[in-house]
Design a protein around this motif. Structure first.
Motif, PDB file in Angstrom:
ATOM      1  N   LEU A  90     -43.384 -19.199  41.121  1.00  0.00           N
ATOM      2  CA  LEU A  90     -44.714 -18.584  41.168  1.00  0.00           C
ATOM      3  C   LEU A  90     -44.646 -17.081  41.393  1.00  0.00           C
ATOM      4  CD1 LEU A  90     -46.737 -21.211  43.249  1.00  0.00           C
ATOM      5  CD2 LEU A  90     -47.251 -20.482  40.903  1.00  0.00           C
ATOM      6  N   ILE A  91     -43.725 -16.648  42.246  1.00  0.00           N
ATOM      7  CA  ILE A  91     -43.672 -15.211  42.575  1.00  0.00           C
ATOM      8  C   ILE A  91     -42.714 -14.431  41.678  1.00  0.00           C
ATOM      9  CG2 ILE A  91     -44.247 -15.680  44.987  1.00  0.00           C
ATOM     10  CD1 ILE A  91     -41.325 -15.135  45.705  1.00  0.00           C
ATOM     11  N   SER A  92     -41.923 -15.121  40.857  1.00  0.00           N
ATOM     12  CA  SER A  92     -40.892 -14.433  40.078  1.00  0.00           C
ATOM     13  C   SER A  92     -41.470 -13.432  39.088  1.00  0.00           C
ATOM     14  CB  SER A  92     -40.017 -15.451  39.337  1.00  0.00           C
ATOM     15  OG  SER A  92     -40.771 -16.194  38.392  1.00  0.00           O
ATOM     16  N   GLY A  93     -42.600 -13.774  38.457  1.00  0.00           N
ATOM     17  CA  GLY A  93     -43.200 -12.859  37.491  1.00  0.00           C
ATOM     18  C   GLY A  93     -43.688 -11.582  38.143  1.00  0.00           C
ATOM     19  N   VAL A  94     -44.438 -11.730  39.231  1.00  0.00           N
ATOM     20  CA  VAL A  94     -44.961 -10.561  39.948  1.00  0.00           C
ATOM     21  C   VAL A  94     -43.823  -9.731  40.517  1.00  0.00           C
ATOM     22  CG1 VAL A  94     -46.344  -9.817  41.931  1.00  0.00           C
ATOM     23  CG2 VAL A  94     -47.121 -11.727  40.518  1.00  0.00           C
ATOM     24  N   LEU A  95     -42.832 -10.417  41.114  1.00  0.00           N
ATOM     25  CA  LEU A  95     -41.718  -9.714  41.745  1.00  0.00           C
ATOM     26  C   LEU A  95     -40.873  -8.967  40.716  1.00  0.00           C
ATOM     27  CD1 LEU A  95     -40.692  -9.479  44.677  1.00  0.00           C
ATOM     28  CD2 LEU A  95     -39.034 -11.273  44.142  1.00  0.00           C
ATOM     29  N   SER A  96     -40.533  -9.625  39.617  1.00  0.00           N
ATOM     30  CA  SER A  96     -39.672  -8.983  38.613  1.00  0.00           C
ATOM     31  C   SER A  96     -40.381  -7.853  37.887  1.00  0.00           C
ATOM     32  CB  SER A  96     -39.164 -10.016  37.601  1.00  0.00           C
ATOM     33  OG  SER A  96     -40.230 -10.553  36.839  1.00  0.00           O
ATOM     34  N   ASN A  97     -41.691  -7.952  37.730  1.00  0.00           N
ATOM     35  CA  ASN A  97     -42.446  -6.847  37.142  1.00  0.00           C
ATOM     36  C   ASN A  97     -42.609  -5.693  38.119  1.00  0.00           C
ATOM     37  OD1 ASN A  97     -42.885  -7.589  34.532  1.00  0.00           O
ATOM     38  ND2 ASN A  97     -44.901  -8.494  34.872  1.00  0.00           N
ATOM     39  N   GLY A  98     -42.662  -6.024  39.432  1.00  0.00           N
ATOM     40  CA  GLY A  98     -42.884  -4.999  40.438  1.00  0.00           C
ATOM     41  C   GLY A  98     -41.634  -4.248  40.832  1.00  0.00           C
ATOM     42  N   ILE A  99     -40.568  -4.979  41.191  1.00  0.00           N
ATOM     43  CA  ILE A  99     -39.351  -4.309  41.676  1.00  0.00           C
ATOM     44  C   ILE A  99     -38.188  -4.412  40.692  1.00  0.00           C
ATOM     45  CG2 ILE A  99     -40.029  -4.722  44.075  1.00  0.00           C
ATOM     46  CD1 ILE A  99     -37.901  -6.914  44.223  1.00  0.00           C
ATOM     47  N   ILE A 124     -51.955 -13.363  29.177  1.00  0.00           N
ATOM     48  CA  ILE A 124     -50.891 -14.269  28.752  1.00  0.00           C
ATOM     49  C   ILE A 124     -51.247 -15.032  27.477  1.00  0.00           C
ATOM     50  CG2 ILE A 124     -49.943 -14.527  31.069  1.00  0.00           C
ATOM     51  CD1 ILE A 124     -51.343 -17.255  31.212  1.00  0.00           C
ATOM     52  N   PHE A 125     -52.534 -15.079  27.123  1.00  0.00           N
ATOM     53  CA  PHE A 125     -52.932 -15.781  25.894  1.00  0.00           C
ATOM     54  C   PHE A 125     -53.062 -14.843  24.701  1.00  0.00           C
ATOM     55  CE2 PHE A 125     -54.718 -18.541  29.299  1.00  0.00           C
ATOM     56  CZ  PHE A 125     -53.948 -19.665  29.042  1.00  0.00           C
ATOM     57  N   SER A 126     -52.580 -13.601  24.839  1.00  0.00           N
ATOM     58  CA  SER A 126     -52.706 -12.624  23.757  1.00  0.00           C
ATOM     59  C   SER A 126     -51.959 -13.051  22.499  1.00  0.00           C
ATOM     60  CB  SER A 126     -52.171 -11.261  24.213  1.00  0.00           C
ATOM     61  OG  SER A 126     -52.882 -10.807  25.341  1.00  0.00           O
ATOM     62  N   ILE A 156     -47.132 -20.710  25.089  1.00  0.00           N
ATOM     63  CA  ILE A 156     -47.114 -21.157  26.491  1.00  0.00           C
ATOM     64  C   ILE A 156     -46.938 -22.671  26.558  1.00  0.00           C
ATOM     65  CG2 ILE A 156     -48.442 -21.252  28.634  1.00  0.00           C
ATOM     66  CD1 ILE A 156     -49.824 -18.669  27.683  1.00  0.00           C
ATOM     67  N   ILE A 157     -47.619 -23.394  25.667  1.00  0.00           N
ATOM     68  CA  ILE A 157     -47.498 -24.858  25.631  1.00  0.00           C
ATOM     69  C   ILE A 157     -46.051 -25.264  25.358  1.00  0.00           C
ATOM     70  CG2 ILE A 157     -48.130 -26.922  24.320  1.00  0.00           C
ATOM     71  CD1 ILE A 157     -50.913 -25.622  23.921  1.00  0.00           C
ATOM     72  N   PHE A 166     -40.635 -15.944  24.492  1.00  0.00           N
ATOM     73  CA  PHE A 166     -41.838 -15.276  24.987  1.00  0.00           C
ATOM     74  C   PHE A 166     -41.856 -13.796  24.592  1.00  0.00           C
ATOM     75  CE2 PHE A 166     -41.046 -18.526  28.452  1.00  0.00           C
ATOM     76  CZ  PHE A 166     -41.862 -19.471  27.855  1.00  0.00           C
ATOM     77  N   PRO A 167     -42.985 -13.307  24.083  1.00  0.00           N
ATOM     78  CA  PRO A 167     -43.101 -11.889  23.696  1.00  0.00           C
ATOM     79  C   PRO A 167     -42.851 -10.946  24.872  1.00  0.00           C
ATOM     80  CG  PRO A 167     -44.905 -13.171  22.763  1.00  0.00           C
ATOM     81  CD  PRO A 167     -44.189 -14.074  23.711  1.00  0.00           C
ATOM     82  N   ASN A 168     -42.327  -9.749  24.557  1.00  0.00           N
ATOM     83  CA  ASN A 168     -41.955  -8.778  25.586  1.00  0.00           C
ATOM     84  C   ASN A 168     -43.055  -8.523  26.596  1.00  0.00           C
ATOM     85  OD1 ASN A 168     -39.293  -8.077  24.948  1.00  0.00           O
ATOM     86  ND2 ASN A 168     -39.940  -6.666  23.330  1.00  0.00           N
ATOM     87  N   LYS A 169     -44.277  -8.362  26.094  1.00  0.00           N
ATOM     88  CA  LYS A 169     -45.362  -7.909  26.956  1.00  0.00           C
ATOM     89  C   LYS A 169     -45.785  -8.958  27.993  1.00  0.00           C
ATOM     90  CE  LYS A 169     -49.190  -4.740  26.658  1.00  0.00           C
ATOM     91  NZ  LYS A 169     -49.955  -3.879  25.758  1.00  0.00           N
ATOM     92  N   ILE A 170     -45.537 -10.212  27.707  1.00  0.00           N
ATOM     93  CA  ILE A 170     -45.956 -11.269  28.640  1.00  0.00           C
ATOM     94  C   ILE A 170     -44.774 -12.105  29.120  1.00  0.00           C
ATOM     95  CG2 ILE A 170     -48.274 -11.423  27.649  1.00  0.00           C
ATOM     96  CD1 ILE A 170     -47.323 -13.985  26.174  1.00  0.00           C
ATOM     97  N   ARG A 171     -43.540 -11.644  28.833  1.00  0.00           N
ATOM     98  CA  ARG A 171     -42.363 -12.492  29.088  1.00  0.00           C
ATOM     99  C   ARG A 171     -42.234 -12.890  30.558  1.00  0.00           C
ATOM    100  NH1 ARG A 171     -38.323  -9.769  26.691  1.00  0.00           N
ATOM    101  NH2 ARG A 171     -38.714 -10.954  24.781  1.00  0.00           N
ATOM    102  N   SER A 172     -42.299 -11.931  31.464  1.00  0.00           N
ATOM    103  CA  SER A 172     -42.049 -12.267  32.870  1.00  0.00           C
ATOM    104  C   SER A 172     -43.128 -13.185  33.435  1.00  0.00           C
ATOM    105  CB  SER A 172     -41.940 -10.994  33.712  1.00  0.00           C
ATOM    106  OG  SER A 172     -43.130 -10.245  33.648  1.00  0.00           O
ATOM    107  N   GLN A 173     -44.401 -12.967  33.005  1.00  0.00           N
ATOM    108  CA  GLN A 173     -45.490 -13.822  33.513  1.00  0.00           C
ATOM    109  C   GLN A 173     -45.348 -15.259  33.016  1.00  0.00           C
ATOM    110  OE1 GLN A 173     -45.832 -10.741  31.953  1.00  0.00           O
ATOM    111  NE2 GLN A 173     -47.963 -10.088  32.172  1.00  0.00           N
TER     112      GLN A 173
END
Length: 478
Positions: A69-78, A261-263, A269-270, A390-397
């Motif tokens: 759950l926190i990996s996307g936020v954490l990897s995008n942040g730090i 994420i649905f861009s 995602i499915i 997963f596309p670059n722009k939404i990969r981590s999320q």
């Protein structure tokens, strides 16, 4: 010469990141040698039910879900690398305190409900590390690897997972060898958990020697740093500029600066979520977590059951090596389809023998068939595909969502297995066999092939017209 240097550099980056995979495997498999001791030390002494035993065995998986759950936020942040540093610290804390859960608050040798709760909290802390490493390790390797060898290098992460499992199977066996059951149940299991501190320290130290991924740096407008890494990885400034332009363009599409994420549609995602869930619903961790108990039920002694568990680890390792060789030759999809068929044969074989109460050598052979085909396919390739599609722009999320789906499924399957086993072992194994068949249909119908494509080319699969048009029409100057 430049090509040789870049290859060595790429392999070094991948090996360091794959140490997170080794710890992932070590942490998730260490429980196999200790779970019977935990039952005696905690469950039996405290008069708790098998439900609590199942939850204790799978408590780390709660942490895995949190880590996902926190990996996307954490990897995008730090960043990807710094997030892996956090995982290394969590692995170390969990190893030491799971081995000595009485630290500060309790008396050694006197199990209480409070101690039982603290032990599970320490396992959850390690699980958070696993949740971070399971997604970010492949992501780091994928974002630093050239397209022509990316599949092999991401598969290296799974090879490290299997090596971690094999290592801890051997460590558990050495700890238990020649010791009485009472010693194992009182002391031995502590050494098993504490042994993980050694690879955790190694992982933490080596991470300071590797850079951040170029795709993350570009997303933070650190273009010069990214170009240095891209040039070093690809051995050519010209190739690096071309890749830089592709990355920059995909990060600028779709048109909105912050794409949801649905861009790129819901299907990407499915597919990612179903791949992650399928990896667990086919039942692999039932085999890995409960292997000594399964073999003990076949009549093996404590030492023999752990040796047979090592045999599973060896088969794991050999077939992940084969997958590493074949992934860029055959592609991801054919291996997944072949693996689904082989796993179904293995699981239905074990189920049949269980129904007729003949769980001997034949059952062991079917388990090894199942494990072999799993590690030829779903074991390594789900993480390869998750790091690619997963596309670059939404990969981590979306990667975070995938990791949560994976560990949530793992938690569900692992926690319910002891109860299913009490009802009917044959029914439990048959259920996993059916999941293997459904996985075949899912891969055949929905999963794309990604062999030999750059991450930016794979992105066009989900929005071909819009993204391909943007990529072809726009040029970015460095």
């Amino acid at each position: 010469m430049k090509m040789k240097q870049s290859t060595r550099f790429i392999i070094f980056l991948s090996v360091v990141a794959a140490l997170g995979g080794l710890l992932f495997g070590y942490d998730t498999a260490v429980i196999s040698g200790a779970e019977q001791s935990l039952q005696v030390y905690f469950i039996d002494n405290l008069g708790l039910s098998t439900i609590f035993h199942g939850l204790t065995v799978s408590s780390a998986l709660i942490g895995c879900v949190i880590g996902g759950l926190i990996s996307g936020v954490l990897s995008n942040g730090i960043g990807r690398r710094n997030s892996l540093l956090v995982a290394a610290v969590l692995f170390f804390i969990s190893a030491v305190l799971s081995g000595y859960p009485e630290f500060l608050f309790f008396t050694k040798g006197e199990p209480t409900i409070g101690l039982f709760i603290m032990f599970n909290i320490y396992r959850i802390i390690g699980g958070i590390g696993v949740g971070l490493a399971s997604g970010l390790g492949p992501l780091y390797i994928s974002e630093t690897s050239p397209a022509n060898i990316r599949g092999k290098l991401v598969t290296l992460n799974n090879l490290a997972i299997i090596f971690g499992m094999l290592a801890v199977y051997f460590v558990n066996w050495r700890i238990a060898a020649g010791q009485s059951l009472s010693w194992i149940h009182d002391i031995g299991w502590r050494y098993m958990f504490a042994s993980e501190a050694i690879p955790a320290i190694l992982f933490f130290g080596l991470l300071f020697l590797v850079p951040e991924t170029p795709r993350y740096l570009i997303s933070k407008n650190k273009d010069k740093e990214a170009m240095k890494i891209l040039t070093k990885v690809n051995g050519s400034e010209k190739v690096a500029k071309e890749i830089y332009q592709e990355i920059k363009q995909t990060l600028d599409t779709p048109n909105s600066p912050k794409a949801g994420i649905f861009s790129y549609g819901k299907m990407v995602i499915i597919v990612g979520v179903l791949l992650a869930a399928a990896q667990q619903f086919v039942g692999i961790n039932v085999i890995l977590y409960y292997a000594p108990r399964i073999f003990a039920n076949m009549g093996a002694s404590a030492d023999s059951s752990m040796l047979q568990t090592i045999l599973i680890g060896v088969v794991n390792f050999i077939f992940v090596l084969i997958a590493l060789i074949l992934v860029e030759k055959w592609g991801r999809k054919p291996l997944l389809l072949l693996g689904s068929v082989g796993m179904a044969v293995g699981m239905f074989g074990v189920a049949t023998l269980s129904f007729v109460d003949s769980m001997g050598l034949g059952a062991l052979l079917f388990i090894l068939v199942y494990v072999a085909f799993y590690n030829l396919s779903f074991g390594p390739l789900v993480w390869v595909l998750a790091a690619e599609i997963f596309p670059n722009k939404i990969r981590s999320q979306v990667m975070a969502i995938t990791v949560v789906a994976n560990w949530g499924s793992n938690l569900l399957i692992s926690a319910t297995f002891p109860s299913l086993l009490e009802i009917s072992a044959g029914m439990a194994y048959s259920f996993y066999g059916v999941m293997c068949i459904l996985s075949f249909i899912f891969v055949w119908k929905l999963v794309p092939e990604t062999k030999g494509q750059t991450l930016e080319e794979i992105e066009t699969h989900w929005k071909p017209k819009e993204v391909a048009s943007n990529l072809s029409q726009r040029k970015i100057d460095l």
